[in-house]
Design a protein around this motif. Structure first.
Motif, short mmCIF file in Angstrom:
data_model
loop_
_atom_site.label_atom_id
_atom_site.label_comp_id
_atom_site.label_asym_id
_atom_site.label_seq_id
_atom_site.Cartn_x
_atom_site.Cartn_y
_atom_site.Cartn_z
N MET A 1 0.85 -1.27 -0.16
CA MET A 1 -0.09 -0.06 -0.06
C MET A 1 0.86 1.18 -0.08
N ASN A 2 0.48 2.43 -0.59
CA ASN A 2 1.29 3.58 -0.80
C ASN A 2 0.35 4.70 -0.53
N VAL A 3 0.94 5.95 -0.72
CA VAL A 3 -0.01 7.16 -0.39
C VAL A 3 -1.26 7.12 -1.21
N LYS A 4 -1.10 6.73 -2.59
CA LYS A 4 -2.11 6.80 -3.60
C LYS A 4 -3.33 6.15 -3.27
N ASP A 5 -3.02 5.09 -2.22
CA ASP A 5 -4.33 4.41 -1.72
C ASP A 5 -5.00 5.18 -0.74
N VAL A 6 -4.72 6.14 -0.26
CA VAL A 6 -5.68 6.69 0.85
C VAL A 6 -5.56 8.29 0.88
N ILE A 7 -4.94 8.89 -0.34
CA ILE A 7 -5.05 10.11 -0.70
C ILE A 7 -6.04 10.32 -2.09
N GLU B 1 10.86 20.26 7.01
CA GLU B 1 10.67 21.55 6.67
C GLU B 1 10.40 21.85 5.41
N ASN B 2 10.96 21.38 4.40
CA ASN B 2 10.95 21.67 2.97
C ASN B 2 9.60 21.20 2.52
N PHE B 3 9.19 20.13 2.88
CA PHE B 3 8.13 19.40 2.40
C PHE B 3 6.82 20.56 3.04
N ARG B 4 6.89 20.90 4.24
CA ARG B 4 5.69 21.66 4.71
C ARG B 4 5.74 23.07 3.72
N ALA B 5 6.83 23.28 3.59
CA ALA B 5 7.11 24.74 2.55
C ALA B 5 6.31 24.54 1.30
N LYS B 6 6.66 23.18 0.85
CA LYS B 6 5.95 23.19 -0.39
C LYS B 6 4.62 23.23 -0.47
N GLU C 1 -4.92 22.13 -5.79
CA GLU C 1 -5.09 20.81 -5.20
C GLU C 1 -4.03 19.91 -5.90
N ASP C 2 -3.83 20.06 -7.20
CA ASP C 2 -3.38 18.97 -7.90
C ASP C 2 -1.78 19.07 -7.39
N GLU C 3 -1.09 20.31 -7.04
CA GLU C 3 0.28 20.65 -6.72
C GLU C 3 0.51 19.82 -5.47
N ILE C 4 -0.63 19.94 -4.31
CA ILE C 4 -0.53 19.32 -2.97
C ILE C 4 -0.50 17.82 -3.28
N TYR C 5 -1.23 17.34 -3.94
CA TYR C 5 -1.49 15.90 -4.21
C TYR C 5 -0.13 15.33 -4.86
N ASN C 6 0.44 15.95 -5.74
CA ASN C 6 1.53 15.40 -6.35
C ASN C 6 2.81 15.60 -5.45
N ASP C 7 2.95 16.66 -4.44
CA ASP C 7 3.95 16.78 -3.60
C ASP C 7 3.86 15.68 -2.53
#
Length: 642
Positions: A1-7, A124-129, A136-142
């Motif tokens: 299972m990966n992130v795609k399965d729950v997001i 920290e870098n991920f939170r900044a992204k 919404e697409d940018e958040i999903y891709n990040d």
């Protein structure tokens, strides 16, 4: 299972509309219902709100992770809300909310994946992204990219794990979903930076994962236990370990790992734990993970933590009693009122008579576990009846705890058939007898005389001596806002309160009210020194400070300790010094503005002392903090620290 399965992209919200915590929860829950993930929105919201009442899910860095398990959830998922306007989430302002929804029957794999996502937020870098993402697409891709990056890190782990020292630990929070894994991730990230091998056991909602083995413990260079709930530390077999709250492991991993390495630096690694190390577990003068001084502090604070509710309840009931008139609880007074007598009976004649026995009982319990409760509580009650009071109760608690522990040790080889009788009858009977004998024939008389001397000395204080005492107590109270220095001052004040010396209580409350009020005033007078989010948090501090809740100043102290902590201490010390110098007393150790009108002998002067202290704190902050530019504020927003 990966992130795609729950997001799901449909479960991502970007909104800058101002909203409350409850409005955010309702908005996110409704979206899950609309998108077919939740069939009973009301049931799921109730589960989330129930969790929020236990402890705040704001985890720092401008992030909150509310979560709930409910029969109303059909599919496990996460709904994400980004709000740059900032949402007041209890004592923190948050910009990112990750709400975890799990079915009541969610399997381990789902919960592990949901917990894994929470660890991404430590980067920290991920939170900044996420904060700078426009769609919404940018958040999903990040999120997808972060998941892939973490998977690659795991593949590279084998290449570096043997290059340095070995960090092990246990992490456990109240619910075992988010904070547990964030603390583990924080410690692991710090170990990676140092090239250390690491293994952190997580006691999560799905059980123990990454369980430590005897070989791990024997070979470890440093051990950290980050927990908010009780964990089994007997597995360390006498090894020293650093014992910290989960939040501290999340916020201060560099300091935690450094301290843990220093703590274990005198240990020589081996493949097997020696008998000498096993024996060290029972060595007197040391507790698990620290020195006798640490043990003394831990046991004392255990007792104080259980005692505090009795003091709070007693103080509030006494303050309510005073509202009917200072002498309204006295049947012989013309002010007599049956309700005043009722509240005074609960507060003064019940709660306050119990808090010393409870203090002694839980000091003893901290040392000897359940068998220490009875001798500790009985010894504490004898301290109350014999006049030795708070200090006598502390001594009774330590005597009962260590004596009970000694008896348990000496009787552990008795056949198992008799162990039940020993634990229920012999141990409490023998330890209670010895504690009672010592209290009655040895300690109570000299301790009561000492209390009388201390009482007389404090009552005789005036002028410069009272000024110094008030400054010291209030300054200590304001210094670490709930830490050991604060608790030491508070314990002294409670001891004096038990002896009916009420001046220190007044000084201590000044020291507790000034930091949040001073910070609130500073954010109002010097707006260009604080970010928008800090100014919003400052508004909440008006109420927190008035209610004697010092913790409202902690985020400001954590963000800028070199300026904020000295400002708090100086302002608190001046206010406390003036309070004691003017002979102000407070017959309710808690309650803030609600008890001042009825429990203080000079309420207007007392409020003046608090105001003076708050003004001094605000001015120091205003003149020492640098002015924030627009660029500084944007950087802080991206880093998630405001």
């Amino acid at each position: 299972m990966n992130v795609k399965d729950v997001i799901d992209k449909k479960n991502i919200i970007i909104s800058n509309t101002s909203m409350s915590k409850q409005e955010a929860i309702e908005k996110m829950s409704s979206l899950l219902g609309k998108n077919g993930y939740v069939s009973d929105v009301t049931s799921f919201q109730s589960a989330v709100n129930k969790r929020e009442k236990e402890i705040s899910t704001a985890v720092g860095y401008g992030v909150a992770i509310p979560h709930g398990k409910s029969d109303g959830v059909d599919r496990a998922t996460i709904v994400i809300l980004k709000n740059l306007s900032g949402i007041q989430w209890d004592k923190e302002i948050v910009n990112l909310v990750f709400m975890i929804a799990a079915p009541a029957t969610a399997n381990d794999e789902h919960l592990r994946m949901l917990s894994t996502i929470s660890t991404f937020l430590m980067d920290e870098n991920f939170r900044a992204k996420l904060l700078t993402a426009m769609t919404e697409d940018e958040i999903y891709n990040d999120l997808i990219k972060q998941d892939e990056a973490k998977s690659n890190e795991k593949d590279l782990k084998k290449a570096t794990e043997d290059s340095g020292k070995y960090l092990i630990g246990i992490s456990a929070c109240m619910t075992g979903i988010a904070h547990t894994y964030m603390a583990a991730e924080s410690l692991e990230n710090e170990a990676k930076k140092r090239g250390m091998k690491y293994k952190i056991q997580t006691n999560g909602s799905t059980g123990v994962e990454n369980k430590l083995t005897p070989e791990d413990i024997a070979k470890a260079d440093a051990i950290v236990v980050a927990h908010d709930v009780k964990v089994d530390t007997d597995v360390f077999k006498g090894r020293k370990f650093l014992d910290v709250p989960v939040k501290r492991a999340i916020d201060k991993p560099q300091q935690i790992v450094t301290d843990a390495l220093a703590l274990s630096s005198d240990y020589v690694k081996s493949d097997k734990i020696s008998k000498a190390e096993e024996k060290s577990e029972e060595t007197e003068g040391e507790s698990k993970g620290g020195s006798f001084a640490r043990a003394f502090y831990t046991h004392t604070m255990s007792g104080v933590s259980y005692m505090i509710p009795f003091v709070v309840v007693g103080g509030i009931f006494i303050a309510i009693s005073f509202m009917f008139g200072i002498y309204a609880s006295d049947p012989t007074s013309s002010q007599y009122n049956v309700w005043a007598a009722f509240f005074n009976e609960m507060g003064g004649n019940a709660a306050f008579k119990l808090y010393v026995p409870v203090l002694a009982a839980y000091i003893s319990w901290s040392i000897a576990d359940k068998p220490g409760l009875a001798p500790g509580m009985i010894g504490g009650m004898m301290a109350v009846n014999g006049g030795s009071g708070f200090l006598g109760g502390m001594l009774a608690g330590f005597l009962a705890g260590y004596l009970t522990k000694f008896i348990i040790k000496k009787t552990k080889n008795i056949p198992h058939t008799y162990q039940g009788l020993i634990s229920v009858l012999l141990i409490p009977l023998l330890s209670t007898f010895v504690v009672g004998f010592v209290m009655f024939f040895i300690l109570n008389t000299p301790m009561s005389h000492f209390n009388e001397f201390l009482t007389t000395w404090l009552k005789s204080m005036n002028g410069s001596s009272a000024f110094v005492m008030g400054a010291l107590l209030a300054g200590m109270m304001a210094s670490d806002m709930g830490g050991p220095i604060n608790k030491t001052a508070s314990a002294f004040g409670l001891a004096m309160f038990a002896s009916k010396i009420y001046g220190p209580s007044a000084a201590l409350m000044v020291g507790g009210m000034v930091p949040p009020l001073g910070v609130a005033l500073a954010t109002l007078l010097f707006k260009n020194k604080f970010s928008n989010q800090e100014r919003e948090a400052g508004k909440a501090n008006w109420i927190l400070g008035a209610c004697f809740i010092t913790e409202g100043a902690i985020p400001f102290a954590a963000a800028d300790p070199l300026r904020t902590i000295p400002a708090n201490i100086i302002g608190g010390a001046v206010g406390g010094a003036l309070s004691m110098m003017m002979g102000i007393t407070l017959q309710a150790p808690h309650g803030g503005i609600f008890v001042i009108p009825v429990a203080c002998n000079k309420p207007l002067l007392y409020i003046g002392c608090i105001v003076i202290g708050a003004v001094i704190t605000a001015l120091i902050l205003g003149f020492t903090k640098k002015t924030l530019s627009e660029s500084d504020m944007n950087k802080q927003m991206a880093a998630g620290i405001i």
